[in-house]
Design a protein around this motif. Sequence first.
Motif, mmCIF file in Angstrom:
data_model
loop_
_atom_site.group_PDB
_atom_site.id
_atom_site.type_symbol
_atom_site.label_atom_id
_atom_site.label_comp_id
_atom_site.label_asym_id
_atom_site.label_seq_id
_atom_site.Cartn_x
_atom_site.Cartn_y
_atom_site.Cartn_z
ATOM 1 N N VAL A 27 -5.007 4.050 -16.878
ATOM 2 C CA VAL A 27 -5.561 2.559 -17.633
ATOM 3 C C VAL A 27 -5.128 2.366 -18.673
ATOM 4 N N VAL A 28 -4.634 3.091 -19.653
ATOM 5 C CA VAL A 28 -4.251 3.155 -21.206
ATOM 6 C C VAL A 28 -3.095 2.082 -21.065
ATOM 7 N N GLN A 29 -3.032 1.297 -22.217
ATOM 8 C CA GLN A 29 -2.071 0.349 -22.566
ATOM 9 C C GLN A 29 -2.101 0.374 -24.342
ATOM 10 N N PRO A 30 -1.235 1.430 -24.897
ATOM 11 C CA PRO A 30 -1.577 1.558 -26.343
ATOM 12 C C PRO A 30 -0.752 0.365 -27.106
ATOM 13 N N ILE A 31 0.357 -0.088 -26.554
ATOM 14 C CA ILE A 31 1.075 -1.398 -27.098
ATOM 15 C C ILE A 31 1.436 -2.212 -25.991
ATOM 16 N N VAL A 32 1.800 -3.446 -26.260
ATOM 17 C CA VAL A 32 2.076 -4.559 -25.496
ATOM 18 C C VAL A 32 3.455 -4.072 -24.518
ATOM 19 N N ASP A 33 4.138 -3.203 -24.982
ATOM 20 C CA ASP A 33 5.436 -2.787 -24.019
ATOM 21 C C ASP A 33 5.162 -1.706 -23.128
ATOM 22 N N VAL A 34 3.956 -1.163 -23.224
ATOM 23 C CA VAL A 34 3.812 0.011 -22.324
ATOM 24 C C VAL A 34 2.764 -0.520 -21.496
ATOM 25 N N SER A 35 2.918 -0.689 -20.126
ATOM 26 C CA SER A 35 1.904 -1.070 -19.104
ATOM 27 C C SER A 35 1.207 0.124 -18.623
ATOM 28 N N PRO A 36 -0.063 -0.060 -18.125
ATOM 29 C CA PRO A 36 -0.784 1.251 -17.702
ATOM 30 C C PRO A 36 -0.219 1.483 -16.368
ATOM 31 N N PRO A 37 -0.383 2.902 -16.197
ATOM 32 C CA PRO A 37 0.449 3.243 -14.647
ATOM 33 C C PRO A 37 -0.147 2.718 -13.625
ATOM 34 N N LYS A 38 -1.382 2.461 -13.681
ATOM 35 C CA LYS A 38 -1.774 1.920 -12.373
ATOM 36 C C LYS A 38 -1.329 0.435 -12.189
ATOM 37 N N TRP A 39 -1.072 -0.148 -13.358
ATOM 38 C CA TRP A 39 -0.577 -1.440 -13.211
ATOM 39 C C TRP A 39 0.814 -1.354 -12.465
ATOM 40 N N ILE A 41 1.939 0.830 -10.414
ATOM 41 C CA ILE A 41 1.572 1.207 -9.016
ATOM 42 C C ILE A 41 1.408 -0.096 -8.313
ATOM 43 N N GLY A 42 0.582 -0.796 -8.770
ATOM 44 C CA GLY A 42 0.050 -2.101 -8.058
ATOM 45 C C GLY A 42 1.115 -3.159 -8.132
ATOM 46 N N HIS A 43 1.896 -3.465 -9.115
ATOM 47 C CA HIS A 43 2.838 -4.453 -9.250
ATOM 48 C C HIS A 43 3.900 -3.960 -8.229
ATOM 49 N N THR A 44 4.377 -2.952 -8.217
ATOM 50 C CA THR A 44 5.689 -2.592 -7.283
ATOM 51 C C THR A 44 5.118 -2.951 -5.519
ATOM 52 N N THR A 45 3.957 -2.634 -5.748
ATOM 53 C CA THR A 45 3.399 -2.989 -4.403
ATOM 54 C C THR A 45 3.109 -4.620 -3.945
ATOM 55 N N TRP A 46 2.669 -5.197 -5.215
ATOM 56 C CA TRP A 46 2.546 -6.773 -4.824
ATOM 57 C C TRP A 46 4.069 -7.364 -4.472
ATOM 58 N N PHE A 47 5.037 -6.781 -5.138
ATOM 59 C CA PHE A 47 6.252 -7.186 -4.977
ATOM 60 C C PHE A 47 6.732 -7.208 -3.382
ATOM 61 N N PHE A 71 -1.342 -8.772 -10.551
ATOM 62 C CA PHE A 71 -0.082 -7.976 -10.360
ATOM 63 C C PHE A 71 1.223 -8.611 -10.647
ATOM 64 N N ASN A 72 1.198 -10.029 -10.639
ATOM 65 C CA ASN A 72 2.205 -10.960 -10.780
ATOM 66 C C ASN A 72 2.827 -10.428 -12.526
ATOM 67 N N SER A 73 4.055 -10.253 -12.744
ATOM 68 C CA SER A 73 4.438 -9.777 -13.945
ATOM 69 C C SER A 73 4.928 -11.271 -14.876
ATOM 70 N N TYR A 74 5.898 -11.786 -14.270
ATOM 71 C CA TYR A 74 6.453 -12.912 -15.085
ATOM 72 C C TYR A 74 6.989 -13.841 -14.173
ATOM 73 N N TYR A 75 6.642 -14.002 -13.099
ATOM 74 C CA TYR A 75 7.256 -15.139 -12.138
ATOM 75 C C TYR A 75 6.262 -16.233 -12.022
ATOM 76 N N GLU A 76 6.789 -17.148 -13.097
ATOM 77 C CA GLU A 76 6.343 -18.693 -13.199
ATOM 78 C C GLU A 76 6.121 -19.015 -11.811
ATOM 79 N N THR A 77 7.106 -19.138 -10.832
ATOM 80 C CA THR A 77 6.934 -19.706 -9.492
ATOM 81 C C THR A 77 5.908 -19.340 -8.531
ATOM 82 N N VAL A 78 5.507 -17.986 -8.875
ATOM 83 C CA VAL A 78 4.467 -17.303 -7.912
ATOM 84 C C VAL A 78 2.892 -17.823 -8.419
ATOM 85 N N GLY A 79 2.936 -18.374 -9.781
ATOM 86 C CA GLY A 79 1.625 -18.785 -10.351
ATOM 87 C C GLY A 79 1.016 -18.024 -11.480
#
Length: 384
Positions: A27-39, A41-47, A71-79
């Motif tokens: 669940v840890v996100q120490p800096i903006v460039d580092v995403s939590p591992p659970k994210w 796992i969720g984002h790749t499934t969301w894809f 879990f959307n990362s940067y896809y403006e088209t998706v919302g």
Amino acid sequence: MDLLKKYIEVRNHSEEICKPLQTEDYVVQPIVDVSPPKWHIGHTTWFFETFILKPNMEKYEEFDPQYNYVFNSYYETVGVRVIRTDRGNLSRPTVEDIYKFRRHVDNAMNEFLQKPLTKELEELIELGLNHEQQHQELLATDIKYILGNNPLFPPYKFEVGKSQNNIQTKNNDFLKVKKGIYKIGYEGDDFCFDNELSRHEVLLQDFSIANNLVTNGEFMEFMDAGGYKNFNYWHAEGWDWVKTNNINSPLYWHFINGEWFNYTLQGLQKIALNKPLCHISFYEASAYASWKGMRLPTEFEWEIAAQQFEWGQRWEWTESAYLPYPGFSKAPGAIGEYNGKFMVNQQVLRGASEVTPEGHSRITYRNFFHPHLRWQYTGVRLAQ
């Protein structure tokens, strides 16, 4: 390619990377460039749910409609979506919930992949698998940052990629490449990302490029010579970065009781002097090259010369700005947001690293990062 077999292999590997983690590590996100591992796992499934199952599988039941926002990362088209800086603020969904989501999608994908597919769908699924492999490398580097910035320096205890014993033993010769017109970019029928296209000709002047990457010991000479204190070696922006952030060594290096140590996936260890340098920014790579009276190669020089040297231990900074190749065009819809929208203010890196998944690197692969970033496995190869 057996897509079902490949799908199972890739998906299992993401979970293998996470096996040594405790729930708190997810669940840890120490800096903006580092995403939590659970994210991840969720984002790749969301894809796969968003781009494969929902539009193409009859009677598919979406696991949770709110997950599109999470879990959307940067896809403006998706919302709309949770902004990147807030990924670590989400205690829910829980790690357990995200793995339930993953099981739900995997079960549906296993069924879906046993039916005949169009070529377009096969290509989209292959893109999704390569996308997940990118996140596997990000998982490894993000986990390292999370653990490496914990004052206990806990070891990770899992080999995520190639052997960690990447000591250089070859001599430090330079390869000479003659002036000429060379072809650059991907050629073939297998998978590549759109930013590797289209194949085109470039004119290169005579140049030389090092057989080996710069080592920790060689970079330590730069430090001992006052490299971080002499503005003459630095781009103006890089010098501002050094002063603003009090930078005096590569990421994860610590000076303890008169000796240099660095954090590795095996914990805090003494610096191995003949190991390839790692975790430096473009600014540092360029400053070191300037101190040596040399330069970094362009991405085109690297691609041509890499046919004659070993590569793959570090992502190697180049002098090239990340720009489209001639004839590049974005795909329609959300998939078109994958690479083209990032072609500004970033530098190209070539090669791969010890945490790049097997089979996920090519001589034409174009990685890209902002010049100040160094949490990835980035190194230096000199040219002149």
